[in-house]
Motif scaffolding. Structure first.
Motif, PDB file in Angstrom:
ATOM      1  N   UNK A 549     -58.319  18.452  36.282  1.00 32.06           N
ATOM      2  CA  UNK A 549     -57.344  17.457  35.863  1.00 32.06           C
ATOM      3  C   UNK A 549     -57.149  16.352  36.872  1.00 32.06           C
ATOM      4  N   UNK A 550     -56.024  15.718  36.817  1.00 28.14           N
ATOM      5  CA  UNK A 550     -55.715  14.552  37.638  1.00 28.14           C
ATOM      6  C   UNK A 550     -55.436  14.950  39.084  1.00 28.14           C
ATOM      7  N   UNK A 551     -56.090  14.266  40.070  1.00 27.47           N
ATOM      8  CA  UNK A 551     -55.987  14.633  41.480  1.00 27.47           C
ATOM      9  C   UNK A 551     -54.612  14.346  42.054  1.00 27.47           C
ATOM     10  N   UNK A 552     -54.017  13.220  41.747  1.00 24.35           N
ATOM     11  CA  UNK A 552     -52.721  12.861  42.320  1.00 24.35           C
ATOM     12  C   UNK A 552     -51.636  13.822  41.866  1.00 24.35           C
ATOM     13  N   UNK A 553     -51.654  14.174  40.613  1.00 25.56           N
ATOM     14  CA  UNK A 553     -50.658  15.105  40.089  1.00 25.56           C
ATOM     15  C   UNK A 553     -50.784  16.466  40.767  1.00 25.56           C
ATOM     16  N   UNK A 554     -52.009  16.884  41.024  1.00 22.62           N
ATOM     17  CA  UNK A 554     -52.220  18.180  41.670  1.00 22.62           C
ATOM     18  C   UNK A 554     -51.636  18.192  43.079  1.00 22.62           C
ATOM     19  N   UNK A 555     -51.743  17.088  43.807  1.00 23.12           N
ATOM     20  CA  UNK A 555     -51.167  17.006  45.155  1.00 23.12           C
ATOM     21  C   UNK A 555     -49.644  17.095  45.099  1.00 23.12           C
ATOM     22  N   UNK A 556     -49.073  16.461  44.095  1.00 26.59           N
ATOM     23  CA  UNK A 556     -47.622  16.508  43.925  1.00 26.59           C
ATOM     24  C   UNK A 556     -47.174  17.949  43.665  1.00 26.59           C
ATOM     25  N   UNK A 557     -47.932  18.638  42.827  1.00 27.76           N
ATOM     26  CA  UNK A 557     -47.605  20.041  42.533  1.00 27.76           C
ATOM     27  C   UNK A 557     -47.750  20.914  43.784  1.00 27.76           C
ATOM     28  N   UNK A 558     -48.756  20.585  44.615  1.00 27.45           N
ATOM     29  CA  UNK A 558     -48.930  21.345  45.858  1.00 27.45           C
ATOM     30  C   UNK A 558     -47.714  21.182  46.758  1.00 27.45           C
ATOM     31  N   UNK A 559     -47.199  19.950  46.874  1.00 31.92           N
ATOM     32  CA  UNK A 559     -46.037  19.694  47.725  1.00 31.92           C
ATOM     33  C   UNK A 559     -44.801  20.442  47.198  1.00 31.92           C
ATOM     34  N   UNK A 560     -44.663  20.471  45.861  1.00 34.60           N
ATOM     35  CA  UNK A 560     -43.545  21.230  45.277  1.00 34.60           C
ATOM     36  C   UNK A 560     -43.693  22.725  45.588  1.00 34.60           C
ATOM     37  N   UNK A 561     -44.944  23.169  45.559  1.00 36.56           N
ATOM     38  CA  UNK A 561     -45.205  24.563  45.904  1.00 36.56           C
ATOM     39  C   UNK A 561     -44.855  24.850  47.352  1.00 36.56           C
ATOM     40  N   UNK A 562     -45.184  23.917  48.258  1.00 38.75           N
ATOM     41  CA  UNK A 562     -44.861  24.084  49.675  1.00 38.75           C
ATOM     42  C   UNK A 562     -43.352  24.158  49.891  1.00 38.75           C
ATOM     43  N   UNK A 563     -42.611  23.303  49.162  1.00 37.10           N
ATOM     44  CA  UNK A 563     -41.155  23.295  49.285  1.00 37.10           C
ATOM     45  C   UNK A 563     -40.569  24.623  48.793  1.00 37.10           C
ATOM     46  N   UNK A 564     -41.087  25.113  47.674  1.00 32.36           N
ATOM     47  CA  UNK A 564     -40.612  26.393  47.136  1.00 32.36           C
ATOM     48  C   UNK A 564     -40.929  27.530  48.109  1.00 32.36           C
ATOM     49  N   UNK A 565     -42.097  27.464  48.742  1.00 36.63           N
ATOM     50  CA  UNK A 565     -42.496  28.497  49.700  1.00 36.63           C
ATOM     51  C   UNK A 565     -41.540  28.515  50.890  1.00 36.63           C
ATOM     52  N   UNK A 566     -41.237  27.324  51.416  1.00 32.88           N
ATOM     53  CA  UNK A 566     -40.310  27.247  52.553  1.00 32.88           C
ATOM     54  C   UNK A 566     -38.928  27.759  52.188  1.00 32.88           C
ATOM     55  N   UNK A 567     -38.555  27.576  50.902  1.00 31.12           N
ATOM     56  CA  UNK A 567     -37.265  28.073  50.432  1.00 31.12           C
ATOM     57  C   UNK A 567     -37.321  29.541  50.013  1.00 31.12           C
ATOM     58  N   UNK A 568     -38.429  30.230  50.307  1.00 32.12           N
ATOM     59  CA  UNK A 568     -38.636  31.651  49.992  1.00 32.12           C
ATOM     60  C   UNK A 568     -38.558  31.941  48.490  1.00 32.12           C
ATOM     61  N   UNK A 569     -38.927  30.942  47.698  1.00 27.20           N
ATOM     62  CA  UNK A 569     -39.016  31.122  46.245  1.00 27.20           C
ATOM     63  C   UNK A 569     -40.497  31.361  45.903  1.00 27.20           C
ATOM     64  N   UNK A 570     -40.935  32.578  46.197  1.00 28.89           N
ATOM     65  CA  UNK A 570     -42.368  32.874  46.155  1.00 28.89           C
ATOM     66  C   UNK A 570     -42.970  32.711  44.755  1.00 28.89           C
ATOM     67  N   UNK A 571     -42.303  33.232  43.754  1.00 29.95           N
ATOM     68  CA  UNK A 571     -42.836  33.128  42.389  1.00 29.95           C
ATOM     69  C   UNK A 571     -42.949  31.668  41.937  1.00 29.95           C
ATOM     70  N   UNK A 572     -41.938  30.915  42.302  1.00 30.56           N
ATOM     71  CA  UNK A 572     -41.937  29.493  41.946  1.00 30.56           C
ATOM     72  C   UNK A 572     -43.099  28.774  42.641  1.00 30.56           C
ATOM     73  N   UNK A 573     -43.333  29.135  43.897  1.00 34.57           N
ATOM     74  CA  UNK A 573     -44.433  28.532  44.654  1.00 34.57           C
ATOM     75  C   UNK A 573     -45.775  28.858  43.997  1.00 34.57           C
ATOM     76  N   UNK A 574     -45.945  30.118  43.590  1.00 34.68           N
ATOM     77  CA  UNK A 574     -47.183  30.527  42.919  1.00 34.68           C
ATOM     78  C   UNK A 574     -47.407  29.696  41.664  1.00 34.68           C
ATOM     79  N   UNK A 575     -46.345  29.471  40.903  1.00 28.40           N
ATOM     80  CA  UNK A 575     -46.465  28.697  39.661  1.00 28.40           C
ATOM     81  C   UNK A 575     -46.907  27.257  39.933  1.00 28.40           C
ATOM     82  N   UNK A 576     -46.322  26.648  40.976  1.00 29.75           N
ATOM     83  CA  UNK A 576     -46.697  25.265  41.308  1.00 29.75           C
ATOM     84  C   UNK A 576     -48.159  25.194  41.764  1.00 29.75           C
ATOM     85  N   UNK A 577     -48.552  26.115  42.659  1.00 26.12           N
ATOM     86  CA  UNK A 577     -49.934  26.118  43.141  1.00 26.12           C
ATOM     87  C   UNK A 577     -50.904  26.383  41.987  1.00 26.12           C
ATOM     88  N   UNK A 578     -50.514  27.237  41.069  1.00 17.80           N
ATOM     89  CA  UNK A 578     -51.382  27.550  39.924  1.00 17.80           C
ATOM     90  C   UNK A 578     -51.594  26.323  39.042  1.00 17.80           C
TER      91      UNK A 578
END
Length: 670
Positions: A549-578
């Motif tokens: 899919x679209x490269x820019x959108x994927x980077x945005x999702x990665x950053x959201x995943x990183x934020x969720x990871x730092x907030x210890x929201x592991x499942x949410x992080x997995x969903x964003x990275x996926x």
């Protein structure tokens, strides 16, 4: 109990010695002397007693009454405290032979064998050497009595010791002097020293050969009840029995692709088997047909008035399925879909059984390798398997140490190592092992209650050829983690085949709380056909490919995943990275970051898979090697984990995490 049934004299320091009515100044014999005295004193017409090494026969002789020890195992010993299951028997006393006869016909099982009149008396002359009594008062009395009756053939005389010497060659090892082997007295003395060992989980046997696995002839059949499992799998019999201490019914059932059942601990008498570990030993059974498995269970299990319960709730131990490198569609999904197609099954639930046990079994904390990792499910399950092995070794040592040290039997390399470990085992606080067991049973009951059934893999992935040297210890460590759940709780467990994956048999196990054996058997009978139908469907299915899919959108999702990871929201992080991976599956960082989130969730297999993909895309990704090493360590693949940390050190020589991990894992692997 007369000094734990070890006293042959009948003397008792706690309660006094029963008076021998025949000669009051003489000992009455033991340990069933109280029963014998009651008959001899004419207080009762008959009485029962236990006889292990002579404690019915000896007091009968001392008190001048009739005594009878039945054939071993012909009368159930359920309800008595076992002394030695291979020798224990329930006998009886009487003064009148008609009473002795009548009691026997009440206690003994019904028989269609007709009354046979002809008899032949055979006198063991060498045994009469122990009796300082003239022949006219012993042998001659019996001979003349027989001669006065019809139907008694001419009596014969033998040296029973020499007869046994010629027919029981295995006794030679126990004779104190080998040049005295043929001497009858030496043989009889040796006869009192024998027992048998059962230890190996693979089914391989250096003495008698390894039973051929009918499902995959080149692969091991599992053990130590592999012979029984193979007989069923090869369609030689419809069902067979086996003993299960740490998994030796469940493991061969899985390897041979048949049904296996380990009942609740203690619900079926183990009288007559050589004890390995009384706290873990159980008699289980195998079958190919669920209706046969069900019927055997209803014959062996005690009668129950509990009605057939239709409602069930399947609970999947997701952390246990991390040990199974099989797609969900061939394991968990098969069971879920089978249950959904039947009525009476509530919506399935998913748990981390390791974390549940951690919260309910506080005594396990002492056995965790790292205290700060206590709440981590994998650490808890590993600790539980450690306690199971410690308990098995402690009880095995109590049962067999004296014989092992005296006889020094010739054993296979792996068996010898395990026996040696058991004999040399020490533990300062044995009570804590039993406390873990008590807490485990309560923990499973709090989770499953009356209608819950825990679903786990039976054993981890393992494909080993007969006589293979590699991977066994690692497999056993993983297997014991899974097998210890039912083993240490005493709960019942059914093993059910689920077809094959990569040409190897696959199975899952269903666990119900202690005492709910018939409920579990009814469940297997109910769901089996639907399971096999779903296995067929899953075998013909293919996984759906990912999309780009679209490269820019994927980077945005990665950053959201990183934020969720730092907030210890592991499942949410997995969903964003996926979601990011769906758009761009050629970025190693996305896979590596998702692996980190999976590690926090205890999803080690998924973490390993993501690291594999990250390394495939970027062979210099240090974090991927570190995270894959961590995942493999938690899956007990110590050698592979050490290699990953070593590779990380090659790429980054100053990495302290990798250096410490490699050192730790080398120690564990050795």
């Amino acid at each position: 109990m007369d000094e734990l049934a070890f006293g042959i004299t009948g003397e008792n320091m706690h309660y006094g010695t029963p008076t021998n009515p025949e000669i009051p100044t003489q000992i009455p014999g033991g340990s069933s002397s109280g029963s014998a005295v009651a008959v001899a004193a004419q207080l009762v017409d008959f009485s029962l007693g236990t006889d292990t090494v002579g404690c019915v026969r000896t007091p009968a002789s001392f008190c001048a009454i009739l005594g009878f020890r039945p054939s071993h195992g012909i009368i159930s010993t359920a309800g008595i405290v076992a002394n030695s299951q291979t020798l224990d028997a329930i006998g009886w006393f009487a003064r009148d032979p008609s009473v002795l006869h009548h009691v026997g016909h009440v206690l003994l099982p019904a028989s269609n064998i007709e009354y046979r009149r002809e008899r032949s008396l055979i006198f063991a002359d060498d045994c009469f050497q122990f009796l300082k009594v003239p022949k006219q008062k012993s042998i001659n009395v019996v001979v003349k009595a027989a001669e006065s009756l019809s139907g008694y053939q001419h009596s014969r005389h033998v040296n029973i010791g020499e007869h046994i010497a010629s027919k029981v060659p295995s006794l030679k090892e126990f004779c104190e002097t080998s040049n005295n082997w043929q001497h009858g007295a030496s043989t009889l003395k040796a006869l009192s020293k024998v027992m048998i060992l059962l230890q190996r989980i693979t089914g391989e046997n250096m003495h008698y050969g390894t039973p051929t696995n009918p499902e995959i002839p080149t692969q091991i059949p599992g053990g130590s009840s592999s012979g029984s499992a193979v007989a069923v799998a090869a369609q030689l019999v419809d069902f067979s029995l086996g003993t299960d201490t740490v998994g030796c019914v469940r493991t061969p059932a899985s390897f041979c692709a048949i049904l296996g059942f380990r009942p609740s601990h203690g619900i079926i008498s183990t009288a007559g088997i050589v004890a390995n570990s009384q706290t873990l030993d159980a008699i289980g059974w195998f079958a190919r047909d669920p209706s046969v498995l069900h019927h055997v269970g209803h014959v062996l299990l005690p009668a129950s008035n509990i009605e057939y319960r239709r409602e069930r709730s399947l609970i999947f131990a997701d952390d246990c399925f991390q040990f199974l490198k099989v797609p969900k569609q061939k394991s968990i999904n098969v069971v879920v879909k089978a249950a959904e197609s039947l009525s009476g099954y509530q919506h399935s639930r998913h748990v981390n059984i390791g974390e549940h046990i951690a919260s309910k079994v506080p005594s396990l904390k002492e056995f965790c390798e790292t205290s700060n990792n206590w709440q981590h499910g994998a650490s808890t399950l590993k600790a539980l398997s450690k306690v199971m092995i410690l308990l098995q070794r402690y009880e095995f040592k109590s049962n067999h140490e004296e014989w092992i040290k005296a006889v020094k039997p010739k054993l296979g390399t792996h068996i010898s190592q395990r026996v040696l470990a058991a004999v040399n085992t020490t533990h300062e606080d044995i009570k804590i092992l039993y406390r873990v067991r008590t807490e485990m049973r309560a923990a499973l009951h709090s989770l499953l209650k009356e209608d819950g059934i825990l679903v786990i893999p039976t054993i981890p992935d393992f494909s080993s050829k007969v006589d293979s040297k590699g991977g066994l210890s690692e497999f056993q460590e993983k297997a014991f983690v899974l097998l210890s759940i039912a083993g240490m709780s005493g709960c019942c467990q059914a093993t059910v085949p689920l077809g094959k994956h990569e040409d190897c048999p696959l199975s899952v196990s269903f666990i119900a709380v202690h005492g709910r054996d018939k409920f579990l058997l009814n469940t297997i009978l109910d769901i089996y056909q639907c399971l096999q139908e779903q296995v067929g469907i899953a075998s013909n299915s293919l996984p759906l490919p990912d999309t780009n899919g679209d490269m820019d959108t994927s980077e945005l999702l990665k950053e959201k995943g990183n934020a969720a990871y730092k907030g210890k929201q592991w499942n949410k992080a997995v969903n964003y990275y996926s979601e990011a991976i769906k758009l761009n599956n050629e970025n190693a960082t996305y896979f590596c970051n998702r692996a980190a989130a999976y590690l926090e969730l205890g999803c080690f297999q998924q973490a390993e898979a993501d690291c594999n993909q990250a390394i495939l895309l970027d062979k210099k990704n240090v974090k991927a090697y570190l995270r894959r090493g961590t995942a493999k360590e938690m899956l007990f693949c110590y050698k592979e984990a050490a290699q990953d940390f070593k590779h990380a050190l090659v790429l980054e020589p100053q990495n302290k995490v990798a250096a410490l991990a490699e050192k730790r894992l080398k120690k564990l692997a050795s």
